[in-house]
Design a protein around this motif. Structure first.
Motif, mmCIF file in Angstrom:
data_model
loop_
_atom_site.group_PDB
_atom_site.id
_atom_site.type_symbol
_atom_site.label_atom_id
_atom_site.label_comp_id
_atom_site.label_asym_id
_atom_site.label_seq_id
_atom_site.Cartn_x
_atom_site.Cartn_y
_atom_site.Cartn_z
ATOM 1 N N ASP A 102 0.846 -1.192 0.000
ATOM 2 C CA ASP A 102 0.000 0.000 0.000
ATOM 3 C C ASP A 102 0.882 1.243 0.000
ATOM 4 O O ASP A 102 2.109 1.165 0.074
ATOM 5 N N LEU A 178 -4.904 -5.202 -7.237
ATOM 6 C CA LEU A 178 -3.469 -4.988 -6.996
ATOM 7 C C LEU A 178 -2.606 -5.965 -7.782
ATOM 8 O O LEU A 178 -1.471 -5.648 -8.148
ATOM 9 N N GLU A 334 -5.172 1.452 -5.097
ATOM 10 C CA GLU A 334 -5.615 1.445 -3.696
ATOM 11 C C GLU A 334 -6.844 2.348 -3.537
ATOM 12 O O GLU A 334 -7.805 1.982 -2.852
#
Ligand code: NAD
Length: 367
Positions: A102, A178, A334
């Motif tokens: 992240d 992701l 994100e």
């Protein structure tokens, strides 16, 4: 300068390391001299097959004087720690996607590298191949007028069907957004520029999944992240991209990426590949017509981004598959998942300049 070789060490010798070793072995500007893995036997197997490559512990590899770039092919949960350890040892780093789990993990890496005059590079480098780069040339030439919209669809039933240790794909840092999103969003940013705002919705069809191959076949594991995410990216240019990223679809006939402009439509090949056919439709030519290759590193494979970075280090130019680009892509991805979870559109705080196009006929040693 053309004769110079940059020595590279690889940390993480799992499934994807084989293709890196194959392709880096073909690139004259880089030389893999060492490999390391927490699983010492895995690294040793590679060294046994390649007399020019030595097997080390990760700590020995970070400390090795001859290594300039550490290539980080570990799982996403280890990306930031391995990058940080290599940077702290004074090495430039290039890693698999995503840059980190992240933004919180990724940001200190960029700051540390900038403060210490070190470079961070990040996959995907597929967008430096002839596929995405020919599409980029089509847009930059104005062949489809002003791009105002795009679609990006990635659907699969799940990586547990083929990967022997697929749990990481279903844990934080994984999921379709992701895991596969970096290919799509890096291609979209290369084509259309940065993203300023996102809106998404998410679903999850299964709470648990089962490993299908390898020694642990039959093992059931928990799914910890959304596996079906859909929504819209708003680019700074005003273009809107419709996105679907899913591990919950058995089969689909959806195009991977299309870009629509005021004077035509563009079909972009799979951003998880280096080449592929680029096609356009224009008002004059109302059926899909193949575009001759117009840019990109020909015959490229995974690792070409390392060679591009190695050359840029020698010449002092920016490298294309950069940490800044990867950070923006991670921020978009994100934010996309956060938008779904928080049930609201979100602004994307970071931005980036489109990396320089790869000209037709370029090689990573001289581009
Ligand atoms: N498998 C693919 O087809 C594929 C394709 C493109 C990108 N990727 C990316 O490549 C990366 C690796 O994927 P993979 O499929 O090779 O995974 P993998 O699980 O097969 O291999 C990862 C390796 O990293 C090692 N490792 C983990 N933490 C470590 C640490 N702290 N220090 C040293 N070694 C460590 C593990 O022991 C393992 O050998 C991931 O980021 C993935 O998203 C994979």
């Amino acid at each position: 300068m053309g004769e110079q070789v940059t020595r590279v060490g690889i940390v993480g010798t799992g499934v994807i390391s084989g293709t890196y070793l194959d392709h880096l072995g073909k690139l004259p500007g880089v030389d893999v001299v060492a490999v390391a893995d927490l699983d010492v036997a895995r690294a040793q197997t590679i060294a046994d097959k390649n007399p020019a490559i030595r097997a080390l512990t990760p700590e020995e590899l970070y400390a090795a004087d001859d290594i300039e770039i550490v290539v980080n092919l570990t799982i996403p949960a280890a990306h930031a720690a391995v990058h940080q350890a290599a940077l702290a040892a004074g090495k430039h780093v290039y890693g698999e996607k995503p840059l980190a789990m992240d933004r919180t993990e990724a940001e200190p890496l960029l700051k540390y590298a900038a403060a210490n005059d070190l470079r961070i590079g990040c996959a995907p480098d597929t967008v430096l191949g002839t596929g995405t780069q020919t599409a980029r040339a089509v847009i930059d030439r104005g062949d489809i007028g002003t791009p105002h919209a795009a679609t990006a669809f990635m659907v699969t039933p799940g990586h547990e069907l083929w990967h022997p240790a697929p749990e990481f794909y279903y844990q934080p840092g994984g999921g379709p957004v992701l895991d596969m999103g970096p290919y799509y969003v890096t291609s979209l940013v290369t084509l259309l520029g940065p993203v300023v705002r996102v809106t998404a919705r998410a679903g999850q069809s299964k709470q648990q999944r089962k490993i299908h191959t390898g020694p642990r076949a039959g093992t059931v594991f928990d799914v910890e992240v959304p596996t079906h995410v859909t929504g819209v990216l708003e680019h700074e240019s005003g273009a809107l991209t419709t996105v679907l990223m899913s591990f919950d679809v058995w089969a689909g006939r959806l195009p991977r990426i299309e870009v629509h402009g005021t004077d035509g439509s563009l079909s972009v090949p799979d951003p998880n590949g280096f080449d592929g056919t680029v096609e356009v439709v224009t008002p004059e030519q109302r059926e899909w017509t193949e575009v001759p290759v117009a840019g990109g590193y020909a015959g490229a494979g995974r690792g070409v981004g390392v060679a591009d970075m190695a050359r840029a280090l020698r010449t002092g130019e920016p490298h294309r598959a950069s940490g800044e680009l990867a950070y923006h892509v991670l921020d978009v991805l994100e934010s996309f998942v956060d938008s779904a979870v928080q049930d609201q559109p979100l602004d994307v705080a970071s931005t980036v300049t489109r990396p320089a196009a790869v000209p037709l006929g370029a090689s990573p040693e001289t581009a």
